[in-house]
Design an enzyme around this catalytic site. Structure first.
Site, mmCIF file in Angstrom:
data_model
loop_
_atom_site.group_PDB
_atom_site.id
_atom_site.type_symbol
_atom_site.label_atom_id
_atom_site.label_comp_id
_atom_site.label_asym_id
_atom_site.label_seq_id
_atom_site.Cartn_x
_atom_site.Cartn_y
_atom_site.Cartn_z
ATOM 1 C CG ASN A 146 73.547 51.386 16.826
ATOM 2 O OD1 ASN A 146 73.596 50.159 16.909
ATOM 3 N ND2 ASN A 146 73.755 52.178 17.870
ATOM 4 C CG ASP A 212 71.790 50.623 20.823
ATOM 5 O OD1 ASP A 212 71.950 51.849 20.960
ATOM 6 O OD2 ASP A 212 72.720 49.811 20.862
ATOM 7 C CG ASP A 242 76.346 56.703 12.737
ATOM 8 O OD1 ASP A 242 77.463 57.250 12.736
ATOM 9 O OD2 ASP A 242 75.672 56.516 13.763
ATOM 10 C CD GLU A 278 81.297 55.808 12.277
ATOM 11 O OE1 GLU A 278 82.000 56.576 12.947
ATOM 12 O OE2 GLU A 278 80.076 55.623 12.494
#
Length: 567
Positions: A146, A212, A242, A278
């Site tokens: 990310n 990001d 993640d 996640e």
């Protein structure tokens, strides 16, 4: 070939464990026969299967085991402790981020194809991979896609380029390709941070130090493919992904599409690679993410101090509701991907440790909750130190405290933990003491993982609630394979702090053989940790409690789990 070899090695190691248990029972290894729980659970041989339904141990390397005495855990420390992990029965390890990073947690990467020097070298990593595989253990690593660190060369070069532009100049990827690796804007948008020394802003949803990535950029996707190929070539067996809901904030469809692309890329390289995401949201949402083809997403509905496991244990009621929740989530996942593998867990590095969930607990509730997690279907995860009932809450650093090998902070292998961690005392004994206590949390976890390995249907079976035997106090479920590839079992849970009875006739026909037990209460470990933890199991032993079957009734001790078979 690798899968077959790992399976044979793991089966051999688990057989050795089971034979050790039998030797104790017969008195040839020790004058002591072992606890009731150990004796019952040594009845069957392990039947370890080498697939993606594993039992995984999560490690924060910096706090786990220090091999060189500098106070920081390292990769060689993990390698030294493979025997400990193997002997608990775990057959997969998840390493939290190990790449170079300016922070203690390392979720802001500066180089995706290197090892943080604090943790060791690439040679150390390769040695760890080999040691894992030699012991029948798979290894997955954290993959943080990310965002990067602002100290990553990509971001630094893009920032330098933007700072050199005139007020009316438009950035060009031809002049600086990295300017399109991130999401820059001259507008101060929500979730954006200002680029120092300029009138530019960049998307940084977590923190200004974590810009990001622009995952729509094909060049970024090419970088990701190189990164995954690199680690697969190093021998890793998959990735923990993640923050997958933040790839495109507020856009589940785009997140799922990107995950499908990522899954296809990784599985093209290694069809056996395991991927777990996640997806911190409600179960109806994370079940949708299974459409991507990613093997697993963590079962957040069951985790944390407010999840289904802790809520059931804390209230000592709602047993049937817990079972119905398992069925509901199972069915939601299968509706989106019939091959989806659940990823149950109880706590992780972002959550307070479970010892703090139950004030005044003598360890019985911690045990029961861990047993409930490990009896769930899928690939079950356990955070390092939870097998000891470690404490840790509040700031993130506290949740990554040094693994409690010894109450002596200067003992070999002990780490100092994150610099900003608070000082606090552990509630239960250290590993070196618990290892010698049959009734400890550690030995309870060993027995739970042993049962999970012994009965493959526990991890792989379809769950159904047995209504006639289930109520607020007691849950009875059946687990069976749709193709009958593994023998079914019935699992009965007493979630209360009192003895409960179940009519044997309420269970499916034939399930009369007691295959395994997990006893949490009565003889639980109630001793305090820290420097004054000096008592031994012999000083606090109590009369053992047992699961009994008599006159058509099953008597379940407080906070116990029993497995019944039809063989």
């Amino acid at each position: 070939m690798k899968k077959k070899l790992i399976g044979l090695l793991l089966a051999a190691s688990m057989m050795a464990l089971m034979l050790t248990g039998c030797a104790r029972e017969n008195g040839s290894s020790s004058a002591k026969k072992g606890s009731y729980m150990e004796r019952v659970n040594s009845t069957y041989d392990a039947n370890v299967v080498d697939d993606k339904y594993r039992t995984t141990y999560e490690i924060f390397v910096g706090s786990f085991y220090d091999s060189d005495g500098d106070g920081t855990g390292d990769l060689n420390g993990v390698t030294e402790k493979i025997g400990y992990i193997r002997d608990m029965g775990f057959n997969e390890i998840w390493l939290m981020p190990i790449c170079p990073s300016p922070t203690y947690h390392k979720y802001d990467v500066t180089d995706y194809t290197a090892i943080d020097p604090a943790y060791g070298t690439m040679d150390d990593f390769e040695k760890l991979v080999k040691t894992c595989h030699d012991n029948g253990i798979r290894l997955i690593t954290d993959l943080v896609l990310n965002h990067t660190s602002t100290a990553h060369p990509w971001f630094k070069e893009a920032a330098q380029y933007l700072n050199g532009l005139g007020k009316n100049d438009k950035p060009s990827a031809k002049d600086c390709p990295y300017v399109n690796y991130y999401n820059f804007s001259r507008e101060a948008k929500e979730g954006y941070a200002q680029l120092a020394g300029s009138d530019w802003y960049y998307e940084a949803r977590f923190w200004e130090g974590m810009p990001d990535l622009n995952l729509d950029n094909e060049a970024v996707k090419d970088e990701i493919k190189k990164i995954t190929d690199f680690w697969l070539n190093k021998g890793v067996d998959g990735f923990r992904l993640d923050a997958v809901t933040s790839y495109y904030t507020g856009n589940d469809d785009k997140n799922i599409a990107f995950l499908k692309w990522l899954n296809d890329e990784v599985k093209t390289k290694d069809p056996d690679a395991y991927m777990v995401g996640e997806c911190w949201t409600d179960y109806t949402t994370y079940a949708r993410y299974y459409k991507s083809g990613i093997d697993s997403f963590f079962d957040f509905s069951f985790a944390n101090d407010s999840g289904a496991i802790a809520s059931t244990v804390r209230s000592a009621s709602g047993a049937k509701g817990f079972g119905e929740m398992m069925v509901t989530v199972q069915d939601e996942i299968r509706a989106n991907n019939k091959d989806g593998i659940e990823a149950p867990f109880y706590t992780n590095h972002d959550m307070a440790r479970s010892a703090g969930y139950y004030p005044g607990d003598d360890g019985s509730k911690v045990k029961l909750a861990t047993g409930m997690n490990l009896m769930m279907s899928g690939n079950a995860f356990v955070y390092y130190g939870e097998e000891l009932g470690m404490k840790g809450s509040g700031k993130d650093e506290n949740k990554r405290a040094p693994m409690y090998w010894s109450s002596d902070s200067s003992a070999k292998g002990m780490t100092r933990g994150p610099d900003d961690m608070d000082s606090f005392e552990m509630k239960f004994d250290s590993e070196d003491k618990q290892a010698k206590d049959d009734t400890s949390i550690l030995n309870y976890v060993k027995q739970a993982v042993k049962l999970r390995n012994t009965f493959p249907v526990i991890a792989r079976g379809t769950v159904s609630v047995i209504d006639g035997a289930s109520d607020d106090n007691v849950l009875a479920i059946e687990k069976k394979m749709d193709d009958n590839s593994y023998d079914p079992v019935v699992i009965v849970y007493n979630v209360t702090d009192k003895t409960q009875t179940v009519k044997q006739s309420a269970l499916p026909d034939g399930f009369s053989k007691l295959g395994g037990v997990l006893i949490s209460g009565a003889s639980g470990n109630a001793r305090k940790g820290g420097n004054d933890a000096t008592s031994s199991s012999s000083e606090t032993s109590e009369k053992e409690v047992e699961v009994t079957i008599k006159d058509g009734s099953i008597t379940m001790p407080a906070q116990s789990i029993a497995i019944f078979t039809d063989k």
